[in-house]
Design a protein around this motif. Sequence first.
Motif, PDB file in Angstrom:
ATOM      1  N   GLY A 149      37.130  39.068  41.369  1.00  0.00           N
ATOM      2  CA  GLY A 149      37.307  38.030  40.377  1.00  0.00           C
ATOM      3  C   GLY A 149      37.733  36.755  41.065  1.00  0.00           C
ATOM      4  O   GLY A 149      37.998  36.740  42.277  1.00  0.00           O
ATOM      5  N   SER A 150      37.820  35.688  40.314  1.00  0.00           N
ATOM      6  CA  SER A 150      38.222  34.399  40.871  1.00  0.00           C
ATOM      7  C   SER A 150      39.731  34.203  40.733  1.00  0.00           C
ATOM      8  O   SER A 150      40.330  34.525  39.706  1.00  0.00           O
ATOM      9  CB  SER A 150      37.496  33.266  40.166  1.00  0.00           C
ATOM     10  N   HIS A 187      35.617  37.551  35.684  1.00  0.00           N
ATOM     11  CA  HIS A 187      37.060  37.802  35.600  1.00  0.00           C
ATOM     12  C   HIS A 187      37.840  36.783  36.435  1.00  0.00           C
ATOM     13  O   HIS A 187      37.418  36.395  37.526  1.00  0.00           O
ATOM     14  CB  HIS A 187      37.377  39.215  36.061  1.00  0.00           C
ATOM     15  N   PHE A 188      39.008  36.409  35.916  1.00  0.00           N
ATOM     16  CA  PHE A 188      39.822  35.347  36.515  1.00  0.00           C
ATOM     17  C   PHE A 188      41.285  35.767  36.470  1.00  0.00           C
ATOM     18  O   PHE A 188      41.717  36.511  35.581  1.00  0.00           O
ATOM     19  CB  PHE A 188      39.634  34.049  35.712  1.00  0.00           C
ATOM     20  N   ALA A 189      42.064  35.305  37.444  1.00  0.00           N
ATOM     21  CA  ALA A 189      43.519  35.468  37.417  1.00  0.00           C
ATOM     22  C   ALA A 189      44.156  34.118  37.696  1.00  0.00           C
ATOM     23  O   ALA A 189      43.779  33.427  38.656  1.00  0.00           O
ATOM     24  CB  ALA A 189      43.986  36.497  38.439  1.00  0.00           C
ATOM     25  N   VAL A 203      39.194  27.997  31.241  1.00  0.00           N
ATOM     26  CA  VAL A 203      38.745  29.310  31.711  1.00  0.00           C
ATOM     27  C   VAL A 203      37.667  29.856  30.769  1.00  0.00           C
ATOM     28  O   VAL A 203      36.642  30.387  31.215  1.00  0.00           O
ATOM     29  CB  VAL A 203      39.950  30.277  31.813  1.00  0.00           C
ATOM     30  N   ALA A 204      37.880  29.704  29.476  1.00  0.00           N
ATOM     31  CA  ALA A 204      36.875  30.146  28.510  1.00  0.00           C
ATOM     32  C   ALA A 204      35.588  29.334  28.644  1.00  0.00           C
ATOM     33  O   ALA A 204      34.476  29.885  28.609  1.00  0.00           O
ATOM     34  CB  ALA A 204      37.433  30.023  27.092  1.00  0.00           C
ATOM     35  N   THR A 210      37.497  37.606  30.965  1.00  0.00           N
ATOM     36  CA  THR A 210      38.906  38.006  30.973  1.00  0.00           C
ATOM     37  C   THR A 210      39.664  37.102  31.930  1.00  0.00           C
ATOM     38  O   THR A 210      39.083  36.524  32.859  1.00  0.00           O
ATOM     39  CB  THR A 210      39.112  39.468  31.424  1.00  0.00           C
ATOM     40  N   ALA A 211      40.971  37.020  31.716  1.00  0.00           N
ATOM     41  CA  ALA A 211      41.855  36.310  32.638  1.00  0.00           C
ATOM     42  C   ALA A 211      43.213  36.995  32.590  1.00  0.00           C
ATOM     43  O   ALA A 211      43.696  37.380  31.525  1.00  0.00           O
ATOM     44  CB  ALA A 211      41.981  34.838  32.264  1.00  0.00           C
ATOM     45  N   ALA A 212      43.823  37.143  33.760  1.00  0.00           N
ATOM     46  CA  ALA A 212      45.078  37.881  33.878  1.00  0.00           C
ATOM     47  C   ALA A 212      46.227  36.942  34.187  1.00  0.00           C
ATOM     48  O   ALA A 212      46.092  36.007  34.980  1.00  0.00           O
ATOM     49  CB  ALA A 212      44.958  38.934  34.980  1.00  0.00           C
ATOM     50  N   ILE A 213      47.358  37.202  33.543  1.00  0.00           N
ATOM     51  CA  ILE A 213      48.579  36.455  33.806  1.00  0.00           C
ATOM     52  C   ILE A 213      49.526  37.355  34.601  1.00  0.00           C
ATOM     53  O   ILE A 213      49.174  38.482  34.947  1.00  0.00           O
ATOM     54  CB  ILE A 213      49.226  35.957  32.501  1.00  0.00           C
ATOM     55  N   ALA A 214      50.730  36.863  34.890  1.00  0.00           N
ATOM     56  CA  ALA A 214      51.683  37.632  35.691  1.00  0.00           C
ATOM     57  C   ALA A 214      52.848  38.147  34.865  1.00  0.00           C
ATOM     58  O   ALA A 214      53.808  38.683  35.414  1.00  0.00           O
ATOM     59  CB  ALA A 214      52.203  36.776  36.848  1.00  0.00           C
ATOM     60  N   GLN A 215      52.779  37.997  33.553  1.00  0.00           N
ATOM     61  CA  GLN A 215      53.853  38.464  32.683  1.00  0.00           C
ATOM     62  C   GLN A 215      53.669  39.949  32.393  1.00  0.00           C
ATOM     63  O   GLN A 215      52.583  40.391  32.024  1.00  0.00           O
ATOM     64  CB  GLN A 215      53.850  37.676  31.380  1.00  0.00           C
TER      65      GLN A 215
END
Length: 263
Positions: A149-150, A187-189, A203-204, A210-215
């Motif tokens: 992912g990016s 996919h993105f983080a 991002v959308a 999808t995109a991931a956070i760190a929470q």
Amino acid sequence: MSPPTPGTYFDCASIRPAWQDGLLILMYHPIETPPLWHKWRGLYVEPAKLRAQLDELRDTGARFVSLTEWNRRRSREREIIVTFDDGFQNVFRDGLPILRELGVPAINYIVAGEIGGANSWDRDIGAQMRPLMSRDEILEWRRAGLEIGSHTLTHPRLTAIPPDQARREIFDSKKILEDLCGRPVPHFAYPYGDWNPAIRDLVAEAGYETAAIAQPGINSFESDRLTLHRFLATHGSPGGVALGRALRRLLPNKSSHFFTVFG
């Protein structure tokens, strides 16, 4: 990289009773022996600990799935996704054989402007410099059936830079990785887990699914797919991490590097 936060993953006991159902996403960084006396020691997970954590999770009966598979069907069952941030070469060298042996799918979020380089964005915070995966290693990772992912072009805090620069970081990294792999990168983080509604909209717009956070948190069937929660995987026990934090608060003028041996 980012410092450990409440809600780290050390073993199954460290997240109960939070994980009764739903999707657990683990966030790893370097896969190597944690350096002694290092400020960011809690981010390192040695290969043996990675194997032990994956073995224990498999023994729970939960299923490891790829991010693409989960996103397509959005199961309500207990499932697990393994993610790696930054594309460290030691993940390829020491993590990939374990993933292959155990049959565990995973996604590696690549900093597209630093392929074959090092984690230069960490230099100012005192983190150790480590080589990142090369183009050939990324392609071998994909040939092994794993995902990429990016993680932007240069790993900035996206909310702290001008909107046009954030757009380039989000859009151009996707194109670079798609050109390299010859397939879509959906996919993105967010670097540092840093986002806001405007960044999420970019991002959308870029076409990420999808995109991931760190929470930390467990994702449900109804979770926003562009703000998926993750638990930071760590080599240190929750008690040890808590003790290190307490000592740093009590002795703020002492060397914080000494107390990271606990976490």
